[in-house]
Design a protein around this motif. Structure first.
Motif, short mmCIF file in Angstrom:
data_model
loop_
_atom_site.label_atom_id
_atom_site.label_comp_id
_atom_site.label_asym_id
_atom_site.label_seq_id
_atom_site.Cartn_x
_atom_site.Cartn_y
_atom_site.Cartn_z
N ALA A 30 0.84 -1.19 0.00
CA ALA A 30 0.00 0.00 0.00
C ALA A 30 0.88 1.25 0.00
CB ALA A 30 -0.93 -0.01 1.21
N SER A 31 2.04 1.15 0.63
CA SER A 31 2.95 2.30 0.68
C SER A 31 3.48 2.68 -0.71
CB SER A 31 4.12 2.00 1.62
OG SER A 31 4.79 0.81 1.24
N ASN A 32 3.39 1.75 -1.68
CA ASN A 32 3.76 2.11 -3.05
C ASN A 32 2.87 3.23 -3.58
OD1 ASN A 32 5.54 -0.02 -2.96
ND2 ASN A 32 4.32 -1.38 -4.26
N TYR A 33 1.67 3.34 -3.00
CA TYR A 33 0.67 4.26 -3.52
C TYR A 33 0.48 5.49 -2.64
CZ TYR A 33 -0.41 -0.32 -5.55
OH TYR A 33 -0.31 -1.54 -6.16
N PHE A 34 1.37 5.70 -1.68
CA PHE A 34 1.18 6.82 -0.76
C PHE A 34 1.07 8.16 -1.49
CE2 PHE A 34 2.92 4.93 3.49
CZ PHE A 34 1.78 4.16 3.59
N ASP A 35 1.86 8.37 -2.53
CA ASP A 35 1.77 9.64 -3.28
C ASP A 35 0.40 9.80 -3.92
OD1 ASP A 35 4.46 10.99 -3.13
OD2 ASP A 35 5.10 9.04 -3.89
N GLN A 36 -0.06 8.71 -4.59
CA GLN A 36 -1.37 8.78 -5.25
C GLN A 36 -2.49 8.91 -4.23
OE1 GLN A 36 1.14 6.59 -5.87
NE2 GLN A 36 0.82 5.53 -7.84
N LEU A 37 -2.37 8.22 -3.10
CA LEU A 37 -3.40 8.29 -2.07
C LEU A 37 -3.49 9.71 -1.50
CD1 LEU A 37 -2.67 4.91 -0.26
CD2 LEU A 37 -4.70 5.47 -1.60
N PHE A 38 -2.34 10.34 -1.33
CA PHE A 38 -2.34 11.72 -0.84
C PHE A 38 -3.04 12.63 -1.85
CE2 PHE A 38 -0.66 15.96 -0.11
CZ PHE A 38 -0.73 16.07 1.26
N ASP A 39 -2.76 12.40 -3.14
CA ASP A 39 -3.41 13.20 -4.19
C ASP A 39 -4.92 12.97 -4.20
OD1 ASP A 39 -0.97 14.22 -4.93
OD2 ASP A 39 -0.68 12.84 -6.62
N PHE A 40 -5.35 11.73 -3.97
CA PHE A 40 -6.78 11.45 -3.90
C PHE A 40 -7.41 12.19 -2.72
CE2 PHE A 40 -6.08 7.35 -6.37
CZ PHE A 40 -6.84 7.75 -7.46
N ALA A 41 -6.71 12.24 -1.59
CA ALA A 41 -7.23 12.96 -0.43
C ALA A 41 -7.36 14.45 -0.74
CB ALA A 41 -6.29 12.75 0.77
N VAL A 42 -6.37 15.00 -1.43
CA VAL A 42 -6.43 16.41 -1.85
C VAL A 42 -7.65 16.62 -2.76
CG1 VAL A 42 -5.29 18.16 -3.28
CG2 VAL A 42 -3.97 16.86 -1.57
N GLN A 43 -7.89 15.67 -3.65
CA GLN A 43 -9.04 15.76 -4.56
C GLN A 43 -10.35 15.79 -3.77
OE1 GLN A 43 -8.87 12.89 -7.72
NE2 GLN A 43 -10.99 13.27 -8.38
N LEU A 44 -10.46 14.96 -2.73
CA LEU A 44 -11.67 14.98 -1.91
C LEU A 44 -11.86 16.32 -1.21
CD1 LEU A 44 -11.72 11.45 -0.18
CD2 LEU A 44 -13.20 12.27 -2.01
N ILE A 45 -10.74 16.90 -0.75
CA ILE A 45 -10.83 18.22 -0.10
C ILE A 45 -11.34 19.26 -1.10
CG2 ILE A 45 -9.51 20.09 0.95
CD1 ILE A 45 -7.64 17.94 2.12
N LYS A 46 -10.80 19.24 -2.31
CA LYS A 46 -11.22 20.20 -3.33
C LYS A 46 -12.69 20.01 -3.70
CE LYS A 46 -6.66 20.90 -5.41
NZ LYS A 46 -5.81 20.71 -6.62
N LEU A 47 -13.16 18.75 -3.62
CA LEU A 47 -14.57 18.46 -3.91
C LEU A 47 -15.46 18.77 -2.69
CD1 LEU A 47 -14.19 15.00 -5.73
CD2 LEU A 47 -14.92 17.17 -6.78
N GLU A 48 -14.83 19.28 -1.62
CA GLU A 48 -15.52 19.55 -0.36
C GLU A 48 -16.14 18.27 0.21
OE1 GLU A 48 -18.14 22.91 -0.86
OE2 GLU A 48 -16.46 24.32 -0.82
N LYS A 49 -15.44 17.17 0.00
CA LYS A 49 -15.86 15.87 0.52
C LYS A 49 -14.91 15.38 1.63
CE LYS A 49 -19.42 15.21 -2.17
NZ LYS A 49 -20.80 15.11 -1.58
N ALA A 50 -14.02 16.25 2.08
CA ALA A 50 -13.12 15.91 3.18
C ALA A 50 -12.70 17.19 3.88
CB ALA A 50 -11.89 15.16 2.67
N TYR A 51 -12.42 17.09 5.17
CA TYR A 51 -12.04 18.27 5.94
C TYR A 51 -11.10 17.88 7.07
CZ TYR A 51 -15.61 16.58 9.25
OH TYR A 51 -16.35 15.82 10.12
N VAL A 52 -10.29 18.83 7.51
CA VAL A 52 -9.39 18.63 8.63
C VAL A 52 -10.15 18.90 9.91
CG1 VAL A 52 -7.31 19.44 9.79
CG2 VAL A 52 -7.33 19.19 7.30
N CYS A 53 -10.06 17.96 10.85
CA CYS A 53 -10.81 18.04 12.11
C CYS A 53 -9.83 18.05 13.29
CB CYS A 53 -11.78 16.87 12.22
SG CYS A 53 -12.83 16.92 13.70
N LYS A 54 -10.09 18.98 14.25
CA LYS A 54 -9.20 19.13 15.38
C LYS A 54 -9.78 18.55 16.68
CE LYS A 54 -7.33 23.42 13.41
NZ LYS A 54 -7.12 24.88 13.61
#
Length: 556
Positions: free
Chosen positions: A100-124
């Motif tokens: 799975a670590s082979n895909y860490f770069d792509q997974l991070f990019d997917f997470a960024v994509q979700l944020i841009k789609l307003e489908k993910a947020y940082v929670c404190k």
């Protein structure tokens, strides 16, 4: 039986229909995705046989992919052990092992994509607050106060998380789904968390790591998996699996759940297996009493017996418990057909043939297997002084006794008929030697005028090899050791007799050449193999000749 000719199950029926409809273009790609945080156990063997077996059946491919998203609990030791177990079971993975670590770069990019789609947020929210806001199975959760933070601010915070600007647990990235969902897994699950820890594959590149549910589905998609086969506990996670893939518009493998293997008298929780190892209730992950594949291999189980067992228990959609006796039957059946025979006296008592010449020795030719002539023969030496098992002699025999007693005759396996004249005892009254006579006219034939009541095994004392024999039994004496027992844990049900060590066993000399791990039937005693890890003559009992536990349960 070839994979193609084996009976199908509901999963192969699904794939048959997919192929008929042209779904996936007729391709079948599966994967076996273990977490490298422990050794594989018998439950994993079922999953291995299923995923790799389906790929073989449909001329497809199966990836070995390590779900290495939690480096704090992972190690190269576990990775290497998993590779070894899969290969030992007889399977070959597609290309090189995946991580799975082979895909860490792509997974991070997917997470960024979700944020841009307003489908993910940082929670404190901290862990306690997160639990409070999450709700219960009966009550909906509450929206996090950080849920409506702008995409721009979330992106900036997520980049700071990646750059190491925050401490572990200070904040997480959550998917924005539905805090009122009846499926608690859909209540804005965490998809990234901060962990400042060295990773065995990526080193110190990352201090944020994706969660399993986010990683797993996207890894499947990136590897073009067609059928993502997993156990029933992931059924409630399937809506999240689908949500991630649908929201990101990626390829969409089909998740199919099946019932995991529950085996009585056994624990298969990696956490509990690790506890057994860490607290030294066993000698390691490969202790022959463990349910790990490496433990079963060291005990003498064959790959073929485990694969046959997994085939026989089948694949179902409903949970149930399989009797450990089925696994033991599988290895008995395999070794009965394939294991050479040998003679071993586990609790020796000396026999002196008073009428046998002092300087005489003979060599008997004995079949290695009673049914398989291809197994050949071996040479067994015979002399004046022998060992038999103490259990094969009784001064006052019970009814229907068919072994040795005073003034009675028995046949020595492959040798002469002997009659016992006298039992010599030590100061404690224990029999230490038997004085017997042999009949020189009985080699291979029954004596005239009387018939021996039974046949016993033996070893020439002059030629015997002294060995340590470890009598392994079930690790637990309770059928459901990890069930809810009031005031008790699974550790309270450890069988104190799960290992008995005999240090003075006497073996026929042919066993000096025994290959480590190769199974033998010690005549009338059980199935044994030479220990894989020990130096010298150390043999492990794989399984008894018969299921003694069935009698215990029947009496209970």
């Amino acid at each position: 039986m070839s994979e193609i000719s084996k009976p199908g199950n509901f999963i192969t029926q699904i794939i048959d229909k997919d192929n008929e409809s042209g779904k996936h273009g007729g391709n079948v790609m599966t994967r076996f995705p273990p977490e490298p945080n422990g050794y594989l156990h018998i439950g994993h063997a079922k999953s291995i046989c299923l995923n790799f077996g389906i790929a073989e059946r449909f001329n497809g491919k199966c990836n070995l992919r390590f779900d290495d998203t939690n480096p704090e609990k992972e190690s190269l030791e576990y990775i290497n052990s998993i590779k070894k177990d899969v290969q030992w079971l007889g399977f070959e993975w597609n290309e090189e092992p995946k991580f799975a670590s082979n895909y860490f770069d792509q997974l991070f990019d997917f997470a960024v994509q979700l944020i841009k789609l307003e489908k993910a947020y940082v929670c404190k929210l901290n862990a306690d607050e997160m639990r409070e806001y999450r709700g219960t199975l009966k009550e909906p959760g509450k929206n996090s106060p950080y849920r409506d933070t702008s995409a721009e601010e979330n992106l900036a915070l997520f980049m700071q998380m990646k750059n190491g600007d925050f401490a572990d647990g200070e904040m997480v990235l959550r998917a924005k789904i539905d805090m009122a969902s009846p499926n608690i897994n859909m209540r804005d699950p965490i998809i990234y968390r901060i962990r400042h820890v060295h990773h065995h594959q990526t080193g110190d590149k990352w201090c944020v790591y994706p969660m399993y549910d986010f990683t797993h589905c996207l890894s499947d998609a990136m590897e073009n998996i067609t059928h993502s086969i997993c156990t029933l506990e992931f059924q409630d996670h399937r809506p999240l699996y689908d949500w991630v893939l649908d929201t990101l518009g990626t390829a969409h493998p089909q998740q199919i759940e099946f019932a995991r293997l529950n085996l009585n008298y056994t624990v298969t929780s990696k956490r509990k297996l690790k506890q057994l190892v860490d607290e030294k209730h066993v000698e390691g992950w490969d202790d022959p009493r463990m349910s790990t594949i490496s433990g079963l291999r060291r005990r003498g189980y064959t790959a073929n017996s485990i694969r046959n067992f997994c085939e026989r228990i089948g694949v179902t959609k409903s949970d149930g418990t399989v009797d450990l006796g089925m696994l033991e039957h599988a290895i008995r059946e395999d070794l009965d057909q394939n294991a050479n025979r040998a003679m071993a006296v586990l609790n020796p008592i000396k026999v002196t043939l008073t009428n046998y010449p002092e300087d005489k020795q003979e060599i008997f030719t004995v079949n290695n297997h009673p049914k398989n002539t291809d197994a050949g023969t071996r040479q067994v030496p015979f002399s004046k002084n022998l060992f038999i098992d103490a259990a094969d002699f009784a001064e006052v025999p019970p009814k229907k006794w068919k072994r040795l007693t005073l003034d009675s005759a028995v046949r020595l396996r492959g040798g002469y008929v002997i009659t016992c004249d006298k039992a010599i005892k030590d100061d404690n009254g224990d029999v230490v030697e038997l004085l017997c006579r042999y009949d020189e006219n009985t080699l291979g034939v029954n004596p005239e005028g009387y018939k021996p009541k039974g046949v016993i095994h033996w070893v020439s004392a002059t030629h015997a090899v002294t060995a340590e024999v470890r009598l392994y039994d079930r690790l637990f004496n309770e059928a459901a050791p990890d069930a809810n027992h009031e005031g008790k844990t699974f550790l309270d049900f450890i069988n104190k007799d799960s290992l008995v060590i005999l240090t003075n066993a006497k073996l026929e000399p042919s066993l000096k050449q025994a290959e480590k791990g190769k199974g033998f039937q010690f005549e009338r005693e059980g199935y044994f193999c030479r220990d894989l890890e020990s130096e010298g003559m150390v043999f492990n009992r794989t399984v008894t000749l018969r299921d003694s536990w069935a009698k215990i349960e029947a009496k209970g």
